[in-house]
Design an enzyme around this catalytic site. Structure first.
Site, PDB file in Angstrom:
ATOM      1  N   LYS A 136       0.872  -1.182   0.000  1.00 48.24           N
ATOM      2  CA  LYS A 136       0.000   0.000   0.000  1.00 48.24           C
ATOM      3  C   LYS A 136       0.900   1.220   0.000  1.00 48.24           C
ATOM      4  O   LYS A 136       2.047   1.143   0.431  1.00 48.24           O
ATOM      5  CB  LYS A 136      -0.859   0.004   1.273  1.00 48.24           C
ATOM      6  CG  LYS A 136      -2.122   0.832   1.160  1.00 48.24           C
ATOM      7  CD  LYS A 136      -3.248   0.026   0.560  1.00 48.24           C
ATOM      8  CE  LYS A 136      -4.462   0.860   0.278  1.00 48.24           C
ATOM      9  NZ  LYS A 136      -5.595   0.007  -0.152  1.00 48.24           N
ATOM     10  N   ASP A 176      -6.995   4.186  -4.361  1.00 47.57           N
ATOM     11  CA  ASP A 176      -7.674   4.024  -3.065  1.00 47.57           C
ATOM     12  C   ASP A 176      -8.307   5.395  -2.803  1.00 47.57           C
ATOM     13  O   ASP A 176      -8.554   6.148  -3.762  1.00 47.57           O
ATOM     14  CB  ASP A 176      -6.671   3.612  -1.967  1.00 47.57           C
ATOM     15  CG  ASP A 176      -7.349   3.148  -0.680  1.00 47.57           C
ATOM     16  OD1 ASP A 176      -7.848   2.011  -0.637  1.00 47.57           O
ATOM     17  OD2 ASP A 176      -7.423   3.929   0.292  1.00 47.57           O
TER      18      ASP A 176
HETATM   19  P1  NDP Z   1     -12.990   7.594  -2.623  1.00 42.81           P
HETATM   20  O1  NDP Z   1     -11.933   8.601  -2.423  1.00 42.81           O
HETATM   21  O2  NDP Z   1     -13.541   7.376  -3.982  1.00 42.81           O
HETATM   22  O3  NDP Z   1     -14.220   7.894  -1.657  1.00 42.81           O
HETATM   23  C1  NDP Z   1     -14.051   7.939  -0.278  1.00 42.81           C
HETATM   24  C2  NDP Z   1     -15.384   8.286   0.360  1.00 42.81           C
HETATM   25  O4  NDP Z   1     -15.281   8.134   1.766  1.00 42.81           O
HETATM   26  C3  NDP Z   1     -15.785   9.734   0.121  1.00 42.81           C
HETATM   27  O5  NDP Z   1     -17.184   9.825   0.122  1.00 42.81           O
HETATM   28  C4  NDP Z   1     -15.188  10.422   1.340  1.00 42.81           C
HETATM   29  O6  NDP Z   1     -15.815  11.658   1.666  1.00 42.81           O
HETATM   30  C5  NDP Z   1     -15.431   9.403   2.415  1.00 42.81           C
HETATM   31  N1  NDP Z   1     -14.405   9.552   3.454  1.00 42.81           N
HETATM   32  C6  NDP Z   1     -13.077   9.408   3.312  1.00 42.81           C
HETATM   33  N2  NDP Z   1     -12.436   9.661   4.464  1.00 42.81           N
HETATM   34  C7  NDP Z   1     -13.395   9.971   5.332  1.00 42.81           C
HETATM   35  C8  NDP Z   1     -13.382  10.335   6.696  1.00 42.81           C
HETATM   36  N3  NDP Z   1     -12.230  10.425   7.401  1.00 42.81           N
HETATM   37  N4  NDP Z   1     -14.579  10.571   7.295  1.00 42.81           N
HETATM   38  C9  NDP Z   1     -15.746  10.474   6.591  1.00 42.81           C
HETATM   39  N5  NDP Z   1     -15.817  10.154   5.299  1.00 42.81           N
HETATM   40  C10 NDP Z   1     -14.666   9.904   4.684  1.00 42.81           C
HETATM   41  O7  NDP Z   1     -12.396   6.232  -2.033  1.00 42.81           O
HETATM   42  P2  NDP Z   1     -12.874   4.732  -2.291  1.00 42.81           P
HETATM   43  O8  NDP Z   1     -14.340   4.682  -2.497  1.00 42.81           O
HETATM   44  O9  NDP Z   1     -11.976   4.161  -3.296  1.00 42.81           O
HETATM   45  O10 NDP Z   1     -12.502   4.055  -0.897  1.00 42.81           O
HETATM   46  C11 NDP Z   1     -13.438   3.934   0.182  1.00 42.81           C
HETATM   47  C12 NDP Z   1     -12.985   2.825   1.117  1.00 42.81           C
HETATM   48  O11 NDP Z   1     -12.929   1.590   0.377  1.00 42.81           O
HETATM   49  C13 NDP Z   1     -11.586   2.987   1.714  1.00 42.81           C
HETATM   50  O12 NDP Z   1     -11.562   2.399   2.998  1.00 42.81           O
HETATM   51  C14 NDP Z   1     -10.694   2.169   0.779  1.00 42.81           C
HETATM   52  O13 NDP Z   1      -9.516   1.759   1.415  1.00 42.81           O
HETATM   53  C15 NDP Z   1     -11.634   1.003   0.506  1.00 42.81           C
HETATM   54  N6  NDP Z   1     -11.360   0.228  -0.692  1.00 42.81           N
HETATM   55  C16 NDP Z   1     -11.234   0.805  -1.921  1.00 42.81           C
HETATM   56  C17 NDP Z   1     -11.018   0.026  -3.035  1.00 42.81           C
HETATM   57  C18 NDP Z   1     -10.961   0.595  -4.403  1.00 42.81           C
HETATM   58  O14 NDP Z   1     -10.868  -0.189  -5.354  1.00 42.81           O
HETATM   59  N7  NDP Z   1     -11.058   1.895  -4.587  1.00 42.81           N
HETATM   60  C19 NDP Z   1     -10.854  -1.436  -2.929  1.00 42.81           C
HETATM   61  C20 NDP Z   1     -11.087  -1.947  -1.603  1.00 42.81           C
HETATM   62  C21 NDP Z   1     -11.307  -1.140  -0.543  1.00 42.81           C
HETATM   63  P3  NDP Z   1     -15.037  13.039   1.354  1.00 42.81           P
HETATM   64  O15 NDP Z   1     -15.121  13.199  -0.140  1.00 42.81           O
HETATM   65  O16 NDP Z   1     -15.761  14.075   2.112  1.00 42.81           O
HETATM   66  O17 NDP Z   1     -13.628  12.842   1.841  1.00 42.81           O
HETATM   67  O1  2IT Z   2      -7.909  -1.690  -0.686  1.00 41.56           O
HETATM   68  C1  2IT Z   2      -7.831  -2.155  -1.845  1.00 41.56           C
HETATM   69  O2  2IT Z   2      -7.957  -3.365  -2.058  1.00 41.56           O
HETATM   70  C2  2IT Z   2      -7.594  -1.243  -2.958  1.00 41.56           C
HETATM   71  N1  2IT Z   2      -7.512  -0.033  -2.735  1.00 41.56           N
HETATM   72  C3  2IT Z   2      -7.433  -1.770  -4.343  1.00 41.56           C
HETATM   73  C4  2IT Z   2      -6.024  -2.236  -4.582  1.00 41.56           C
HETATM   74  C5  2IT Z   2      -5.684  -2.617  -6.002  1.00 41.56           C
HETATM   75  O3  2IT Z   2      -4.502  -2.923  -6.211  1.00 41.56           O
HETATM   76  O4  2IT Z   2      -6.546  -2.625  -6.887  1.00 41.56           O
END
Ligand code: NDP
Ligand code: 2IT
Length: 456
Positions: A136, A176
């Protein structure tokens, strides 16, 4: 195999000692220690069943990253001021393949947060059954309110340093929080300028040059496929359920889209400023336009849907409305014990994590005590990294698969992860404990791979 009391005690003591040493070494890394602490019960069972691994100190090796890189990221903002951020890459474990995992750009990023994410990623990636290790990275850079030019210059400076540490057979970053297709595009552009066209060095690329169909949707869709498998076992389907989702980013949007398509009522989404509760069901087309195209805050949603309510400075998990399925898709520790109690008071039956470690340890324990089906992110949100690995496969083949093939693979991978976690929990005598099931099934692979590769 029946495990003697003596061996159980030896395994418990060994795992506790490794953790105590970790606490002494990393006293301020609360998120990392939390992720490891959640793992301890599974580790104890595993080493009791495999005592020949105790003398190899596999757990001691496993909790120490193979490498942690930290670097300066200087860049010039639109006012011509020189800004400096801190960039990182944690290359945690390569027993199963090249380090694989996303990059997070968020002001809260530090070594502890990235070590917890990379640690979780090792086991998530193991569950996919694809050949990927755990890593990461990211930076304490806040993309909010930055111009496109600032984002580009930051990504270029970040990659100027990161490029010397990654490679398609060595370490393959992706997105992420705060890193989506736009950022991956800028990062890839700088990598290519420096090293030539290595398609497989980043995943989540735009479809125009080496991206995989379905990667954008994969985490959210995969999460919902996981729930669908659980519901099937319970002889239920989504049409019987009201779903609350937190977040409104990549994972939340596509979880909402797929849950709606499967007949669920999905009533909430959120960002860090507040919550939308839409009794008519979230309008996902509007949500995409606001978040993906216009990059606005959620207050814009309510302006377009006057019947929706906006709760400023609240979390989804504080709301006083009834629901049965929770899909937390925002960030770590977004669900405290008191919020878990509120959720159960309002009818919660199933919680499946889209975010990484969104539930505090005390809340996880409470869900177990209340017989709530709790499915951890390392199993349920693995669809994103799984399709990333499929993107790597397509890039090496110089082929693009069609969306039907990718979606079929994703669906099969999520079914397999669900069944593996369920069956492993049963095999270790803790039925319905998906946390145990996922930790044990993934640890088995990683520990045996590490053992067979020797002490390196
Ligand atoms: P994005 O940046 O697309 O979206 C994040 C969302 O979460 C936004 O709505 C954001 O609001 C909110 N958020 C982030 N930090 C906070 C906080 N401290 N308090 C409240 N709301 C918060 O990220 P992703 O959708 O990609 O990721 C979301 C989660 O999923 C994370 O935990 C990530 O690690 C996990 N994840 C992502 C993957 C991926 O493929 N993208 C794969 C697997 C897991 P705001 O805009 O106001 O910050
Ligand atoms: O938390 C996760 O699994 C991710 N942010 C996606 C990682 C990836 O390599 O696609």
């Amino acid at each position: 195999m029946k495990v003697s009391q003596e061996i159980k005690q030896e395994a418990n003591q060994y795992v506790d000692e490794v953790f105590q040493k970790l606490q002494v070494q990393n006293p301020n890394e609360t998120e990392f220690l939390q992720a490891v602490e959640e793992f301890l019960p599974a580790a104890k069972l595993f080493f009791a069943k495999n005592p020949h691994l105790l003398e190899k100190n596999i757990f001691g090796q496993l909790v120490e990253p193979e490498r942690l890189i930290s670097f300066r990221v200087p860049w010039v903002d639109d006012q011509q001021q020189v800004q400096v951020n801190r960039g990182y890459r944690v290359q945690f474990n390569s027993a199963l393949g090249p380090y694989k995992g996303g990059l997070r750009f968020h002001p809260t990023v530090n070594a502890s947060v990235l070590k917890f994410l990379a640690f979780e990623q090792i086991f998530k990636n193991s569950l996919t059954q694809l050949m990927i290790g755990g890593g990461k990275g990211g930076a304490d850079f806040d993309p909010k309110g930055k111009s496109d030019g600032e984002i580009m210059r930051f990504c270029q400076s970040f990659m100027l340093e990161l490029q010397r540490h990654i490679g398609e057979n060595f370490d393959v970053p992706a997105g992420d929080i705060g890193v989506g297709a736009r950022e991956i595009g800028y990062l890839f552009g700088m990598y290519k300028k420096l090293n030539g066209m290595d398609f497989g060095v980043l995943t989540g690329k735009p479809l125009l040059y080496g991206g995989s169909p379905g990667r954008t949707e994969a985490t959210g869709y995969g999460l919902v496929y996981f729930v669908e498998n659980l519901l099937k076992d319970l002889h239920e389907d989504f049409s019987q359920h009201t779903v609350h989702v937190s977040g409104s980013g990549n994972v939340a949007i596509y979880a909402i889209e797929k849950a709606l398509a499967l007949g669920a009522k999905v009533l909430t989404c959120s960002d860090s400023d507040g919550v939308i509760y839409d009794p008519a069901g979230i309008d996902v087309t509007l949500l995409k336009e606001i978040k993906e195209i216009k990059r606005q805050r959620l207050t814009a949603y309510q302006k377009n849907r006057p019947d929706a309510q906006y709760f400023s400075k609240k979390s989804v998990w504080d709301l006083p409305f009834d629901f049965t399925i929770a899909l937390p898709c925002a960030t770590q520790n977004e669900i405290s014990l008191s919020q878990a109690q509120n959720m159960v008071d309002h009818g919660l039956k199933i919680i499946v994590e889209g975010a990484n470690m969104p539930t505090a340890i005390s809340a996880v324990a409470f869900f177990a005590q209340e017989n709530i089906y709790y499915c951890p992110g390392k199993a349920a949100n693995a669809g994103g990294v799984a399709v990333s690995a499929l993107e790597m496969a397509q890039d090496s083949q110089r082929m693009i698969w069609n969306i039907e093939k990718v979606d079929q693979e994703l669906s099969a991978i999520m079914k397999n992860i669900y069944q593996t976690c369920r069956d492993t929990a049963n095999a270790y005598d803790c039925p319905n404990n998906f946390l145990m099931g996922s930790n044990l099934a993934s640890l088995e692979k990683v520990a045996f791979a590490m053992d067979s590769q020797g002490i390196v």
